[in-house]
Scaffold this active site. Structure first.
Site, PDB file in Angstrom:
ATOM      1  N   LYS A   1       0.823  -1.215   0.000  1.00  0.00           N
ATOM      2  CA  LYS A   1       0.000   0.000   0.000  1.00  0.00           C
ATOM      3  C   LYS A   1       0.858   1.267   0.000  1.00  0.00           C
ATOM      4  O   LYS A   1       0.437   2.304  -0.481  1.00  0.00           O
ATOM      5  CB  LYS A   1      -0.977   0.017   1.183  1.00  0.00           C
ATOM      6  CG  LYS A   1      -0.283  -0.025   2.543  1.00  0.00           C
ATOM      7  CD  LYS A   1      -1.265  -0.021   3.687  1.00  0.00           C
ATOM      8  CE  LYS A   1      -1.889  -1.366   3.940  1.00  0.00           C
ATOM      9  NZ  LYS A   1      -0.924  -2.424   4.410  1.00  0.00           N
TER      10      LYS A   1
ATOM     11  N   HIS B   1      -0.107  -2.941  14.942  1.00  0.00           N
ATOM     12  CA  HIS B   1       0.605  -1.888  14.206  1.00  0.00           C
ATOM     13  C   HIS B   1       0.640  -0.677  15.129  1.00  0.00           C
ATOM     14  O   HIS B   1      -0.414  -0.168  15.522  1.00  0.00           O
ATOM     15  CB  HIS B   1      -0.111  -1.554  12.892  1.00  0.00           C
ATOM     16  CG  HIS B   1       0.774  -0.795  11.933  1.00  0.00           C
ATOM     17  ND1 HIS B   1       1.390   0.388  12.270  1.00  0.00           N
ATOM     18  CD2 HIS B   1       1.164  -1.071  10.667  1.00  0.00           C
ATOM     19  CE1 HIS B   1       2.115   0.812  11.242  1.00  0.00           C
ATOM     20  NE2 HIS B   1       2.000  -0.043  10.257  1.00  0.00           N
TER      21      HIS B   1
ATOM     22  N   GLU C   1       5.830  -5.787   8.677  1.00  0.00           N
ATOM     23  CA  GLU C   1       5.296  -5.248   7.414  1.00  0.00           C
ATOM     24  C   GLU C   1       5.762  -3.819   7.172  1.00  0.00           C
ATOM     25  O   GLU C   1       4.950  -2.887   7.200  1.00  0.00           O
ATOM     26  CB  GLU C   1       3.770  -5.237   7.465  1.00  0.00           C
ATOM     27  CG  GLU C   1       3.119  -6.531   7.821  1.00  0.00           C
ATOM     28  CD  GLU C   1       1.729  -6.305   8.430  1.00  0.00           C
ATOM     29  OE1 GLU C   1       1.274  -5.146   8.549  1.00  0.00           O
ATOM     30  OE2 GLU C   1       1.104  -7.300   8.784  1.00  0.00           O
TER      31      GLU C   1
HETATM   32  C1  LIG Z   1      -1.691  -3.258   8.263  1.00  0.00           C
HETATM   33  C2  LIG Z   1      -0.556  -2.396   7.855  1.00  0.00           C
HETATM   34  N1  LIG Z   1       0.660  -2.937   7.762  1.00  0.00           N
HETATM   35  C3  LIG Z   1       1.736  -2.201   7.396  1.00  0.00           C
HETATM   36  C4  LIG Z   1       1.607  -0.871   7.087  1.00  0.00           C
HETATM   37  C5  LIG Z   1       2.829  -0.112   6.689  1.00  0.00           C
HETATM   38  O1  LIG Z   1       3.177   0.803   7.650  1.00  0.00           O
HETATM   39  P1  LIG Z   1       4.475   1.710   7.514  1.00  0.00           P
HETATM   40  O2  LIG Z   1       4.466   2.286   6.159  1.00  0.00           O
HETATM   41  O3  LIG Z   1       4.336   2.700   8.581  1.00  0.00           O
HETATM   42  O4  LIG Z   1       5.663   0.812   7.724  1.00  0.00           O
HETATM   43  C6  LIG Z   1       0.345  -0.239   7.185  1.00  0.00           C
HETATM   44  C7  LIG Z   1       0.181   1.171   6.894  1.00  0.00           C
HETATM   45  O5  LIG Z   1      -0.903   1.718   6.809  1.00  0.00           O
HETATM   46  C8  LIG Z   1      -0.770  -1.028   7.576  1.00  0.00           C
HETATM   47  O6  LIG Z   1      -1.998  -0.496   7.680  1.00  0.00           O
END
Ligand SMILES: Cc1ncc(COP(=O)(O)O)c(C=O)c1O
Length: 385
Positions: free
Chosen positions: A63, A191, A267
Site C-alpha cells: 500500500k 501496528h 510489514e
Molecule cells: C496493516 C498495515 N501494515 C503495514 C503498514 C505499513 O506501515 P508503515 O508504512 O508505517 O511501515 C500499514 C500502513 O498503513 C498497515 O496499515
C-alpha cells in the site's frame, strides 16, 4: 517548513544521495512533474532493515507504493508481501511474486475482495471483531486468521489503532469464536502507527502480545506467527531514531517475551520505499497576495502531495536559489483554493520555470494521487542508481 538552498547547503543528507550530475540532464529533457524512483535505494533500505532485524521475516506493505519496479526489486531480494486488496496481490503476481509469500492484512474485507484473495491462494488474513470472523466461515479452513491487537499510538504520526485493533478485554471472546468456527488460528498482529518515533510502543505491544499468546494457549490455540506491523520512521523534517537502534530494542523485547518457536514477521512500508523517490516540480505561476509571495507549481495536494493530507507529512523543499529568504506560500496547479501545499514556508524569491526538488516522497504519495481537474499524476521515472 523551510526550503533548503542547494547553493547554501548542498549536503548529501538533504539530497538523500541524489546525484545531481546525473539528474541535471534529465531535468533538461523530462517534463515536470516527475518522480525519480531509484531502485538501488529500495535495495539498500530493504537490506538495512533486514540487517537491523535479522530474525524477523519482512513483508513489504504494498500500500505504501505499489510501483512494479519496487515490487520487482524486492522480489529479487526475496522479500515477502503484505497486501490489502486483490489488486495489490495481482500486481505482485504480475511482477513475478508468488502467493505463498503474501499475507492479507486488511482488517475489514469486502466479500468479493476476500473471495478473490482466497481463490488466488492467500491463506493468512487479519480480523479484530466478531462480525469479521464470521466472514471466514464460508472458506472452510482455507483462510487462517491473525487477531489484531489495539496498541497505543503515542509517538506515531499516523494512528492506525483508531480504526482497527481489538482491546485486550475483547480478545477472549474472539478466540472463542475462532474455536467455534474452526478457523485456522495463525496468531496475533499489531501496528503501532506509521512514522513511529517512540520505540517503547513496540516493546509495550510485544509485552501485550505475550499475554495474548498465553491466553490463546490456555484455550488450546497455538500461536504460529506474531506480526509486529510496520511504522518504522524515515527522516522528513525532524530527527528520527535510526533503524539499527529500533531493531535492537525490538529484538531484545522479543527475546525477553516471545517463545523462539513463534515466527516473527513485520510489514514495513515507508522505511523501504520512502527515501527512494524524489519529486521534481516546476514553478508555473507567481503572485503576491496580501503582501505574501505565492508560488504555484505543477504538482499539488490532488497529486503527489496527497501525502500532506492522508499521511500528515511535511516534505523538504530544495531550491537552487539562495537570495533573500521570505515568507511564502506554495500552491498546487488545480482550481481549488484548498490546493495549497504550504501556507507559510520560507523561500528565496523563485522565478517562473524554476524546478524544485522534494526528497523522500516514495511513501503514501503517488499511491493516493488523483487526476482531479484532468491533470495527470506525476510521471515516475525509474533508474537503478
Ligand atoms: C496493516 C498495515 N501494515 C503495514 C503498514 C505499513 O506501515 P508503515 O508504512 O508505517 O511501515 C500499514 C500502513 O498503513 C498497515 O496499515
Amino acid at each position: 517548513m523551510i526550503a533548503i538552498s542547494l547553493k547554501n547547503q548542498p549536503s548529501n543528507r538533504h539530497l538523500r544521495g541524489v546525484n545531481l550530475h546525473r539528474v541535471q540532464p534529465m531535468l533538461a529533457t523530462t517534463q515536470t512533474p516527475f518522480m525519480l524512483l531509484r531502485t538501488n535505494v529500495i535495495k539498500e533500505s530493504f537490506r538495512r532493515i533486514q540487517k537491523a532485524m535479522p530474525n524477523i521475516d519482512l513483508f513489504y506493505a504494498v500500500k505504501a507504493n505499489d510501483h512494479p519496479s519496487i515490487i520487482k526489486t524486492l522480489i529479487e531480494e526475496n522479500c515477502n508481501f503484505d497486501i490489502s486488496s486483490a489488486h495489490e496481490l495481482e500486481t505482485v503476481i504480475k511482477c513475478g511474486g508468488v502467493v505463498e509469500n503474501a499475507i492479507h492484512t486488511n482488517p475489514i474485507k469486502m466479500i468479493p475482495e476476500f473471495d478473490s484473495a482466497v481463490e488466488m491462494g492467500v491463506n493468512t488474513f487479519v480480523a479484530d471483531n466478531i462480525t469479521e470472523l464470521d466472514k471466514f466461515r464460508k472458506y472452510d479452513g482455507k483462510a487462517g486468521v491473525l487477531v489484531r491487537i489495539k496498541t497505543e499510538s503515542n509517538g506515531s504520526v499516523v494512528n492506525l489503532s483508531y480504526k482497527f485493533g481489538a482491546e485486550t478485554k475483547e480478545i477472549p471472546q474472539l478466540l472463542d469464536r475462532i474455536i467455534d468456527l474452526n478457523i485456522p488460528f495463525r496468531g496475533f498482529c499489531f501496528h503501532v502507527g506509521s512514522q513511529c518515533t517512540d520505540i517503547d510502543q513496540y516493546t509495550a505491544a510485544i509485552k501485550t502480545s505475550r499475554k495474548m499468546i498465553n491466553l490463546a494457549a490456555n484455550k488450546g490455540l497455538s500461536t504460529e506467527i506474531l506480526d509486529i506491523g510496520g511504522g518504522f520512521p524515515i527522516e522528513y523534517t525532524e530527527d528520527i531514531p535510526p533503524i539499527e537502534y529500533i531493531g535492537q530494542r525490538i529484538s531484545s523485547a522479543l527475546e525477553a517475551n516471545i517463545d523462539p518457536s513463534i515466527r516473527i514477521i513485520s510489514e514495513p512500508g515507508r522505511f523501504i520505499c520512502g527515501e527512494a523517490v524524489t519529486l521534481f516540480s516546476s514553478v508555473i505561476g507567481k503572485s503576491t497576495r496580501n503582501g505574501k509571495k505565492w508560488y504555484y507549481i505543477d504538482d499539488g495536494l490532488y497529486g503527489s502531495f496527497s501525502g500532506r493530507l492522508f499521511d500528515h507529512c511535511s516534505y523538504q523543499i530544495i531550491t537552487n536559489r539562495n537570495t533573500k529568504w521570505e515568507k511564502a506560500a506554495l500552491a498546487g496547479p488545480t482550481c481549488d483554493s484548498f490546493d495549497v501545499i504550504y501556507d507559510d514556508c520560507l523561500m528565496p524569491p523563485l522565478e517562473m520555470g524554476d524546478i524544485l526538488m522534494f526528497p523522500a516522497m516514495g511513501a503514501y504519495c503517488s499511491v493516493s494521487a488523483t487526476k482531479f481537474n484532468g491533470l495527470k499524476p506525476a510521471r515516475i521515472v525509474t533508474v537503478d542508481w
